[in-house]
Design a protein around this motif. Structure first.
Motif, PDB file in Angstrom:
ATOM      1  N   CYS A 125      33.181  45.484  70.034  1.00  0.00           N
ATOM      2  CA  CYS A 125      32.725  43.999  69.793  1.00  0.00           C
ATOM      3  C   CYS A 125      33.727  43.421  68.828  1.00  0.00           C
ATOM      4  O   CYS A 125      34.336  43.797  68.121  1.00  0.00           O
ATOM      5  CB  CYS A 125      31.328  44.063  69.006  1.00  0.00           C
ATOM      6  SG  CYS A 125      30.158  44.828  69.868  1.00  0.00           S
ATOM      7  N   SER A 128      40.996  50.404  79.254  1.00  0.00           N
ATOM      8  CA  SER A 128      40.438  48.960  79.563  1.00  0.00           C
ATOM      9  C   SER A 128      39.960  48.685  80.866  1.00  0.00           C
ATOM     10  O   SER A 128      40.076  49.245  81.744  1.00  0.00           O
ATOM     11  CB  SER A 128      41.288  47.837  79.172  1.00  0.00           C
ATOM     12  OG  SER A 128      40.545  46.512  79.189  1.00  0.00           O
ATOM     13  N   CYS A 171      32.510  50.661  73.747  1.00  0.00           N
ATOM     14  CA  CYS A 171      32.165  49.072  73.909  1.00  0.00           C
ATOM     15  C   CYS A 171      32.616  48.447  72.439  1.00  0.00           C
ATOM     16  O   CYS A 171      31.677  48.520  71.583  1.00  0.00           O
ATOM     17  CB  CYS A 171      30.784  48.975  74.384  1.00  0.00           C
ATOM     18  SG  CYS A 171      30.461  47.302  74.962  1.00  0.00           S
ATOM     19  N   GLU A 178      30.463  38.802  67.408  1.00  0.00           N
ATOM     20  CA  GLU A 178      29.655  39.465  68.270  1.00  0.00           C
ATOM     21  C   GLU A 178      28.986  40.856  67.350  1.00  0.00           C
ATOM     22  O   GLU A 178      28.099  40.840  67.646  1.00  0.00           O
ATOM     23  CB  GLU A 178      30.471  39.862  69.345  1.00  0.00           C
ATOM     24  CG  GLU A 178      29.587  40.099  70.584  1.00  0.00           C
ATOM     25  CD  GLU A 178      30.344  40.635  71.671  1.00  0.00           C
ATOM     26  OE1 GLU A 178      30.041  40.594  72.842  1.00  0.00           O
ATOM     27  OE2 GLU A 178      31.699  41.018  71.696  1.00  0.00           O
ATOM     28  N   GLN A 213      28.840  41.597  78.717  1.00  0.00           N
ATOM     29  CA  GLN A 213      27.725  40.528  77.731  1.00  0.00           C
ATOM     30  C   GLN A 213      26.757  41.536  77.005  1.00  0.00           C
ATOM     31  O   GLN A 213      26.249  41.097  75.936  1.00  0.00           O
ATOM     32  CB  GLN A 213      27.064  39.366  78.519  1.00  0.00           C
ATOM     33  CG  GLN A 213      28.158  38.566  79.012  1.00  0.00           C
ATOM     34  CD  GLN A 213      28.848  37.865  78.004  1.00  0.00           C
ATOM     35  OE1 GLN A 213      28.597  37.491  76.882  1.00  0.00           O
ATOM     36  NE2 GLN A 213      30.197  37.705  78.298  1.00  0.00           N
ATOM     37  N   PHE A 226      35.047  43.144  80.560  1.00  0.00           N
ATOM     38  CA  PHE A 226      33.993  42.716  79.476  1.00  0.00           C
ATOM     39  C   PHE A 226      32.556  42.817  80.010  1.00  0.00           C
ATOM     40  O   PHE A 226      32.368  42.561  81.113  1.00  0.00           O
ATOM     41  CB  PHE A 226      34.574  41.173  78.992  1.00  0.00           C
ATOM     42  CG  PHE A 226      35.783  41.156  78.288  1.00  0.00           C
ATOM     43  CD1 PHE A 226      35.654  41.149  76.849  1.00  0.00           C
ATOM     44  CD2 PHE A 226      37.004  40.947  79.003  1.00  0.00           C
ATOM     45  CE1 PHE A 226      36.792  41.137  76.199  1.00  0.00           C
ATOM     46  CE2 PHE A 226      37.963  40.704  78.171  1.00  0.00           C
ATOM     47  CZ  PHE A 226      38.162  40.900  76.913  1.00  0.00           C
ATOM     48  N   LYS A 242      34.327  44.320  74.833  1.00  0.00           N
ATOM     49  CA  LYS A 242      35.431  44.866  75.827  1.00  0.00           C
ATOM     50  C   LYS A 242      35.041  46.139  76.165  1.00  0.00           C
ATOM     51  O   LYS A 242      34.690  46.817  74.894  1.00  0.00           O
ATOM     52  CB  LYS A 242      36.443  44.649  75.081  1.00  0.00           C
ATOM     53  CG  LYS A 242      37.806  45.157  75.819  1.00  0.00           C
ATOM     54  CD  LYS A 242      39.337  44.840  75.533  1.00  0.00           C
ATOM     55  CE  LYS A 242      40.153  44.884  76.520  1.00  0.00           C
ATOM     56  NZ  LYS A 242      41.452  44.412  76.391  1.00  0.00           N
TER      57      LYS A 242
END
Length: 100
Positions: free
Chosen positions: A37, A9, A35, A41, A14, A12, A2
């Motif tokens: 996790c 916010s 960021c 993750e 990867q 998201f 995120k």
């Protein structure tokens, strides 16, 4: 992971590398982003980060033939990374500040 920008916010992603591209496109500083996790993750990100610096073959070589100073340096780095991954909200930007 995120993503947050200045505490708000932002969605998201990867891969953390995408944030660098996003910051460039927005003309923003990477320091504006964080960021966070998820638990599983964070463990994967942590393992990948450790292996960038100490691939398994290097870890084994240091354990077998390294000096005590080399062993301590590697151990301290790995322990710091693991502490990050076990924290309440692991921020991958903070992980990248952990150096051997």
């Amino acid at each position: 992971m995120k993503v947050y920008r200045n505490g708000q916010s932002y969605g998201f992603v990867q891969d953390k590398k995408l944030i660098d591209m996003l910051a460039l496109q927005l003309g923003a500083a990477a320091s504006e982003f964080s960021c966070i996790c998820g638990l599983e993750e964070a463990k994967v990100v942590c393992e990948e980060y450790i292996l960038q610096t100490y691939p398994l073959w290097r870890q084994l070589n240091i354990l077998r033939e390294g000096s005590q100073d080399e062993k301590n340096k590697m151990s301290n780095f790995i322990n710091a990374c693991r502490s990050w991954s076990n924290g309440p909200s692991p921020d991958s930007f903070l992980l990248s500040t952990i150096k051997p």
